[in-house]
Scaffold this motif. Structure first.
Motif, PDB file in Angstrom:
ATOM      1  N   GLY A 263      59.144  -5.445  60.458  1.00 50.14           N
ATOM      2  CA  GLY A 263      59.399  -4.038  60.798  1.00 50.14           C
ATOM      3  C   GLY A 263      60.792  -3.874  61.393  1.00 50.14           C
ATOM      4  O   GLY A 263      61.544  -2.964  61.037  1.00 50.14           O
ATOM      5  N   TYR A 266      63.427  -4.272  58.687  1.00 52.22           N
ATOM      6  CA  TYR A 266      63.465  -3.057  57.858  1.00 52.22           C
ATOM      7  C   TYR A 266      64.269  -1.959  58.575  1.00 52.22           C
ATOM      8  O   TYR A 266      65.016  -1.210  57.951  1.00 52.22           O
ATOM      9  CB  TYR A 266      62.031  -2.596  57.577  1.00 52.22           C
ATOM     10  N   ALA A 267      64.104  -1.905  59.904  1.00 46.54           N
ATOM     11  CA  ALA A 267      64.832  -0.898  60.677  1.00 46.54           C
ATOM     12  C   ALA A 267      66.295  -1.263  60.871  1.00 46.54           C
ATOM     13  O   ALA A 267      67.103  -0.419  61.250  1.00 46.54           O
ATOM     14  CB  ALA A 267      64.156  -0.692  62.034  1.00 46.54           C
ATOM     15  N   SER A 420      69.792   9.913  54.183  1.00 48.95           N
ATOM     16  CA  SER A 420      69.069   9.032  53.259  1.00 48.95           C
ATOM     17  C   SER A 420      67.689   8.659  53.785  1.00 48.95           C
ATOM     18  O   SER A 420      67.459   8.567  54.984  1.00 48.95           O
ATOM     19  CB  SER A 420      69.880   7.770  52.993  1.00 48.95           C
ATOM     20  N   LEU A 421      66.793   8.471  52.849  1.00 49.26           N
ATOM     21  CA  LEU A 421      65.440   8.063  53.186  1.00 49.26           C
ATOM     22  C   LEU A 421      65.179   6.704  52.556  1.00 49.26           C
ATOM     23  O   LEU A 421      65.534   6.459  51.412  1.00 49.26           O
ATOM     24  CB  LEU A 421      64.433   9.072  52.649  1.00 49.26           C
ATOM     25  N   VAL A 422      64.585   5.824  53.342  1.00 49.69           N
ATOM     26  CA  VAL A 422      64.351   4.474  52.865  1.00 49.69           C
ATOM     27  C   VAL A 422      62.855   4.237  52.768  1.00 49.69           C
ATOM     28  O   VAL A 422      62.128   4.433  53.746  1.00 49.69           O
ATOM     29  CB  VAL A 422      64.947   3.427  53.837  1.00 49.69           C
ATOM     30  N   TYR A 423      62.429   3.793  51.589  1.00 48.15           N
ATOM     31  CA  TYR A 423      61.010   3.588  51.394  1.00 48.15           C
ATOM     32  C   TYR A 423      60.747   2.161  50.942  1.00 48.15           C
ATOM     33  O   TYR A 423      61.145   1.754  49.851  1.00 48.15           O
ATOM     34  CB  TYR A 423      60.490   4.609  50.370  1.00 48.15           C
ATOM     35  N   ALA A 424      60.093   1.401  51.828  1.00 49.26           N
ATOM     36  CA  ALA A 424      59.744   0.020  51.501  1.00 49.26           C
ATOM     37  C   ALA A 424      58.283  -0.033  51.095  1.00 49.26           C
ATOM     38  O   ALA A 424      57.449   0.667  51.668  1.00 49.26           O
ATOM     39  CB  ALA A 424      59.972  -0.878  52.713  1.00 49.26           C
TER      40      ALA A 424
ATOM     41  N   PRO B  41      63.656  14.545  58.292  1.00 49.68           N
ATOM     42  CA  PRO B  41      62.982  13.480  57.548  1.00 49.68           C
ATOM     43  C   PRO B  41      63.619  12.111  57.776  1.00 49.68           C
ATOM     44  O   PRO B  41      62.924  11.097  57.848  1.00 49.68           O
ATOM     45  CB  PRO B  41      63.134  13.918  56.088  1.00 49.68           C
ATOM     46  N   GLU B  42      64.946  12.065  57.920  1.00 54.60           N
ATOM     47  CA  GLU B  42      65.633  10.776  58.044  1.00 54.60           C
ATOM     48  C   GLU B  42      65.355  10.083  59.376  1.00 54.60           C
ATOM     49  O   GLU B  42      65.624   8.892  59.523  1.00 54.60           O
ATOM     50  CB  GLU B  42      67.143  10.976  57.879  1.00 54.60           C
ATOM     51  N   ASN B  43      64.812  10.840  60.353  1.00 55.73           N
ATOM     52  CA  ASN B  43      64.512  10.223  61.641  1.00 55.73           C
ATOM     53  C   ASN B  43      63.031   9.896  61.821  1.00 55.73           C
ATOM     54  O   ASN B  43      62.602   9.483  62.888  1.00 55.73           O
ATOM     55  CB  ASN B  43      64.983  11.124  62.777  1.00 55.73           C
ATOM     56  N   VAL B  45      59.674   7.748  60.406  1.00 49.35           N
ATOM     57  CA  VAL B  45      59.195   6.653  59.564  1.00 49.35           C
ATOM     58  C   VAL B  45      57.670   6.703  59.535  1.00 49.35           C
ATOM     59  O   VAL B  45      57.014   6.712  60.575  1.00 49.35           O
ATOM     60  CB  VAL B  45      59.613   5.263  60.093  1.00 49.35           C
ATOM     61  N   SER B  57      52.157   7.851  52.216  1.00 49.13           N
ATOM     62  CA  SER B  57      53.608   7.637  52.289  1.00 49.13           C
ATOM     63  C   SER B  57      54.296   7.952  50.963  1.00 49.13           C
ATOM     64  O   SER B  57      55.491   8.237  50.931  1.00 49.13           O
ATOM     65  CB  SER B  57      53.933   6.215  52.752  1.00 49.13           C
ATOM     66  N   LYS B  61      58.095  12.908  52.175  1.00 50.15           N
ATOM     67  CA  LYS B  61      59.522  12.693  51.965  1.00 50.15           C
ATOM     68  C   LYS B  61      60.184  12.398  53.318  1.00 50.15           C
ATOM     69  O   LYS B  61      60.881  13.237  53.900  1.00 50.15           O
ATOM     70  CB  LYS B  61      60.155  13.918  51.300  1.00 50.15           C
ATOM     71  N   THR B  62      59.871  11.232  53.824  1.00 51.00           N
ATOM     72  CA  THR B  62      60.484  10.716  55.054  1.00 51.00           C
ATOM     73  C   THR B  62      60.772   9.250  54.756  1.00 51.00           C
ATOM     74  O   THR B  62      60.534   8.794  53.645  1.00 51.00           O
ATOM     75  CB  THR B  62      59.484  10.778  56.233  1.00 51.00           C
ATOM     76  N   ASN B  63      61.253   8.500  55.746  1.00 51.85           N
ATOM     77  CA  ASN B  63      61.301   7.064  55.558  1.00 51.85           C
ATOM     78  C   ASN B  63      59.859   6.570  55.516  1.00 51.85           C
ATOM     79  O   ASN B  63      58.961   7.174  56.119  1.00 51.85           O
ATOM     80  CB  ASN B  63      62.023   6.387  56.720  1.00 51.85           C
ATOM     81  N   GLY B  64      59.652   5.439  54.845  1.00 52.41           N
ATOM     82  CA  GLY B  64      58.286   4.956  54.761  1.00 52.41           C
ATOM     83  C   GLY B  64      58.214   3.458  54.600  1.00 52.41           C
ATOM     84  O   GLY B  64      59.162   2.821  54.119  1.00 52.41           O
ATOM     85  N   PHE B  65      57.118   2.901  55.050  1.00 46.18           N
ATOM     86  CA  PHE B  65      56.847   1.482  54.805  1.00 46.18           C
ATOM     87  C   PHE B  65      55.365   1.360  54.498  1.00 46.18           C
ATOM     88  O   PHE B  65      54.532   1.589  55.366  1.00 46.18           O
ATOM     89  CB  PHE B  65      57.230   0.623  56.024  1.00 46.18           C
ATOM     90  N   ILE B  79      59.506  -1.737  64.170  1.00 47.34           N
ATOM     91  CA  ILE B  79      60.466  -0.681  63.829  1.00 47.34           C
ATOM     92  C   ILE B  79      60.912   0.058  65.096  1.00 47.34           C
ATOM     93  O   ILE B  79      62.098   0.274  65.327  1.00 47.34           O
ATOM     94  CB  ILE B  79      59.846   0.315  62.820  1.00 47.34           C
ATOM     95  N   LEU B  86      63.899   6.454  66.368  1.00 45.07           N
ATOM     96  CA  LEU B  86      63.070   6.905  65.253  1.00 45.07           C
ATOM     97  C   LEU B  86      61.705   7.377  65.737  1.00 45.07           C
ATOM     98  O   LEU B  86      61.152   6.839  66.696  1.00 45.07           O
ATOM     99  CB  LEU B  86      62.886   5.763  64.244  1.00 45.07           C
TER     100      LEU B  86
END
Lengths: 571, 284
Positions: A263, A266-267, A420-424, B41-43, B45, B57, B61-65, B79, B86
């Motif tokens: 985690g 990833y961050a 930007s959005l990051v999706y793992a 959304p960018e802040n 997760v 997820s 439309k946000t960050n996702g894991f 995270i 975040l």
């Protein structure tokens, strides 16, 4: 330097746990190092906190390198009667056992020298456990070492605790005066030595070295659940975390530790975990997750004998095939095995850098003997940091975290990057991280991950093996067994040593050219010859003979020497 | 202040959940809550586990894991420790959170890490086509318990309260606006916030009618959220089912204990290795 100028000392401290066996050995070791000796310190102990029996060996060489322990020693400091009786067997000719007068063996033996160690502690007003310091003083006196140097080691060790330092310095001096009456045959030569410049060399263990290596590559996040023999990595990093401003955390399990580290990575944090085989077993599901989400992670696995809980405080090299194959599915990974603290430091750095450069899990395969033994190093160089394909530019919208690229490595941004959005995704996914079962996309993603192997293989060929010496016979080994073999080869000529440092990807071509036309002998600390199996697999190579040991102990160089010698005669 | 449009959190992907699935209610409530709090959304997760809930997820439309089964909490914790700026929201199912991942829940609660956990509790394994979970009522017949569930169900709220959680709530996916308010309060809460959402599985264990009959709102009863004793009492009710905030108090968070490492936090640190000289002095 001619052999006659070499001084080669073996010292042992033995006693019940809690008696200061290990502290004494480090005091001796550092004192010898500051005299200019190359020092090696190792220890053997059962899994308990008080009582039982443990020993530590200090091997010190002046005019050469101290690679490992040996079977016999010049002097034993016995901190109880059992130790005095048992370790007589470990003495060289002319060696002595030093003990308290109350601990002298029932059967009188001229090799045992008893002193009133505990009475002296009482006279000086110290706690009874401090008799080990008097004993160390006796050894220093007998060897002709300088008491001032040992005192400075004590003051460094008790930094900030003036009273304890003063008491121990007094105890040391009392023992030193007694020790001067003893004759160990080296005193005159030791006394004539010009001490080394203090504060230059290091006496460092493999566990601390690997942690320092990772720090040198920008480590900012470490999580670990305690497990012998990896715990000292946690202890060291926990202690320095405030100075360095990094997060060091002990969560509820190894499962939690590695998932937290993933985690954090990833961050955007450079993260690492450390454990032994049992803990690594628990981490395996997340190992696959790191691979699938292409999250950089460094895992240090300090081996001990298994299966299951095995021998918690002993050493082995039995996890090689396990770490190479751990987790379901197929994915590229890197497995590196250091053989000494210098390599542990370098590979700690290289390992974290590789993880980020290739976005793959990297495993450093250490072992108890390397992790918990101390060697003398001249210094540790400052090493570089490689960031990899981290992109600082903002992207508008969802970031193609798994973008298909020529080398299989995708640019990486972190959550919180404006725009930007990051999706793992730990399930199979498309370039954006969204789940997919489309056969074309599935195939492309699997191939993308394996594309990284191309450059990783080049790196393995570049730095995957170390060669020492030369000859018609080539000993092949890996990990800390290298140091034992180097010690054994001190007295043998015409034999080279090949240490395989990268076990995955395997430096096939490098090994192939090194073994060409030679008689191959393999030595490893396990029962099934796991390196041998890799040689077969990658090179179709069958060694002439294999020496294996799997009793939880490291090899003795004497046994390795005799075994190699027998093969030279057979030639 | 005008709230953002909840549609900005929509990835445009069509959910694959069954028609009438309780997950839709959670998704809607979540988007509305984020919009009303005006979170970029960018802040944010979203961390999800394995199960039907985990698809959320894909639609946010946000960050996702999207992580492995049961590991939402440690992943989210990493995270948050790496970058406390975040807003980290974990989504878990009742199988994910209370079966395989149970070992992490009491610890996240007691260490009060500032993350939010929303459990989509439908009392059954849906994605694996209907097996028993730790919250399936006694006697219920599922594919893995054809003769009736032999185990007593776990009470997640009692567990969270006993573990020292500083925010404990229960929502109902049939009450979307109420759930939205709970999520907003959870996000605004400084510390670990736990929401168990009753969320019927229309295919394998449809409890809609019974839940609609039984739920009532805590805030309409004068419940004191500062009282742990009252919270425990409410959490033990079974005749009627209270929804709302059971308990909310302030306590230092885990990341506050790591303040030494947060300036800037690990994730935002420029790569500058430490000076070895000082570190090495202990080995000389």
């Amino acid at each position: 330097m001619p052999v006659e100028n070499v001084i080669d000392l073996g010292l042992m401290v033995a006693g019940p746990a809690g008696a200061g066996v290990f502290a004494s050995s480090l005091l001796l070791g550092k004192t010898l190092m500051r005299h200019g000796f190359s020092v090696f310190v190792t220890n053997e102990y059962p899994s308990l906190i008080r009582g039982g029996h443990q020993w530590a060996q200090v091997r010190a060489v002046f005019g050469g390198y101290s690679y490992s322990h040996r079977k016999t020693v010049d002097a034993v400091l016995a901190l109880d009667k059992f130790s005095a009786e048992v370790h007589i067997a470990d003495l060289k000719n002319g060696g002595i056992v030093v003990c308290d007068e109350g601990d002298a063996p029932t059967q009188a033996d001229p090799r045992v020298v008893a002193f009133p160690l505990r009475r002296i502690v009482k006279e000086e007003g110290g706690p009874s456990v401090a008799s080990n310091t008097v004993g160390v003083g006796v050894l220093l006196g007998a060897l002709g070492l300088r008491i001032e140097i040992a005192e400075r080691v004590i003051y460094d060790q008790f930094r900030g605790k003036k009273e304890a330092a003063e008491l121990n310095a007094r105890l040391l001096r009392r023992g030193f005066e007694l020790g001067r009456s003893l004759e160990l045959g080296v005193r005159d030569r030791v006394m004539s030595l010009k001490p080394a410049e203090e504060g230059r060399s290091l006496l460092i263990d493999g566990n601390s070295a690997v942690a320092l290596g990772a720090l040198s590559a920008g480590l900012t996040f470490f999580a670990a659940y305690p497990m012998t023999p990896a715990s000292p990595i946690l202890h060291f990093l926990a202690e320095v975390q405030r100075d360095l401003g990094i997060v060091v955390f002990q969560p509820e399990s190894e499962l939690a530790a590695i998932n937290m580290a993933i985690g954090a990575a990833y961050a955007g944090a450079r993260s690492m975990v450390a454990t032994s085989g049992g803990g690594f077993s628990l981490m395996v599901e997340a190992l696959g997750q790191a691979a699938m989400t292409e999250t950089p992670i460094l895992i240090v696995e300090v081996q001990r004998p298994g299966p299951s809980t095995g021998l918690p405080t002993h050493t082995a090299q039995g996890d090689l095939r396990f770490v190479i194959h751990a987790s379901q599915g197929e994915f590229p990974r890197v497995v590196l095995a250091p053989g000494d603290p210098y390599q542990a430091y370098v590979l700690g750095n290289v390992g974290l850098n590789l993880a980020w450069k290739y976005q793959v899990p990297v495993i450093i395969l250490s072992d108890k003997y390397l992790g918990e033994s101390y060697w003398t190093l001249k210094d540790l160089p400052q090493l570089g940091v490689e960031e990899g394909k981290v992109s600082r530019e903002s992207v508008n919208g969802t970031f193609p975290r798994y973008k298909l690229t020529e080398d299989g490595v995708s640019p990486m941004v972190f959550p919180g990057t404006p725009g930007s959005l990051v999706y793992a995704n730990t399930s199979e996914h498309d370039e954006y991280g969204f789940g997919t079962i489309d056969p074309l996309k599935v195939k492309a993603m699997q191939e993308k991950r394996f594309l990284k192997l191309r450059k990783l293989r080049e790196e393995a060929e570049r730095s995957g093996v170390e060669v020492y010496g030369d000859g018609e016979v080539l000993v092949v080994t890996w990990g800390s067994t290298k140091m034992i073999v180097l010690e054994a080869l001190r007295r043998i000529s015409g034999v080279g040593l090949l240490q395989v440092v990268w076990l995955e990807p395997f430096p096939k071509n490098k090994v192939k050219s090194a073994v060409h036309g030679k008689k191959i002998l393999v030595i490893e600390n396990n029962m099934t010859g796991q390196l041998v199996s890799l040689l077969r697999e990658h090179l179709f190579l069958e060694p002439a003979d294999v020496l294996l040991k799997y009793d939880g102990r490291q090899f003795y160089p004497e046994d390795v020497e005799a075994w190699i010698a027998s093969h030279l005669e057979a030639r | 202040m005008t709230a953002l449009d909840p549609a900005i959190y929509d990835t445009g992907k069509r959910p694959v959940w069954c028609p009438g699935c309780g997950n839709y209610g959670v998704l809607l409530a979540l988007r509305k809550a984020l919009a009303e709090l005006e979170l970029k959304p960018e802040n944010v997760v979203i961390v999800t586990g394995i199960g039907c809930h985990g698809r959320i997820s894909d639609y946010m439309k946000t960050n996702g894991f999207h992580t492995i089964h049961g590991r939402v909490l440690p992943l989210a914790t990493g995270i948050k420790l790496a970058n406390p700026n975040l807003t980290v929201i974990g989504h878990s199912g009742d199988g994910d959170a209370y079966a395989i991942g149970l070992g992490h829940l009491p610890h996240a609660a007691r260490r009060n890490i500032d993350i939010k956990l929303i459990v989509h509790n439908n009392m059954v394994f849906g994605l694996t086509t209907g097996q028993v979970t730790p919250t399936t009522p006694l006697g219920v017949k599922t594919k893995s318990t054809p003769f009736g569930n032999p185990e007593h169900p776990l009470n997640p709220l009692l567990l969270a309260l006993a573990s020292g959680a500083t925010f404990v709530a229960r929502g109902f996916s049939g009450e979307v606006d109420h759930l939205k308010e709970l999520i907003k309060r959870a996000i605004l809460h400084k510390g670990f916030a736990f929401i168990d959402v009753l969320q019927p599985c229309v295919t394998f264990f449809n409890t809609y009618s019974i839940l609609r009959e039984k739920v009532y709102k805590l805030e309409e009863t004068g419940h004191d959220v500062k009282s742990l004793e009252q919270a425990f009492r409410r959490a033990m009710e079974t005749e009627r089912i209270p929804i709302g905030v059971f308990y909310e108090v302030e306590r230092p968070t885990l990341e506050e204990a790591f303040s030494h490492a947060m300036n800037p936090p690990p994730a935002l640190r420029p790569l500058s290795p430490p000076d070895l000289t000082r570190l090495l002095s202990r080995f000389r």
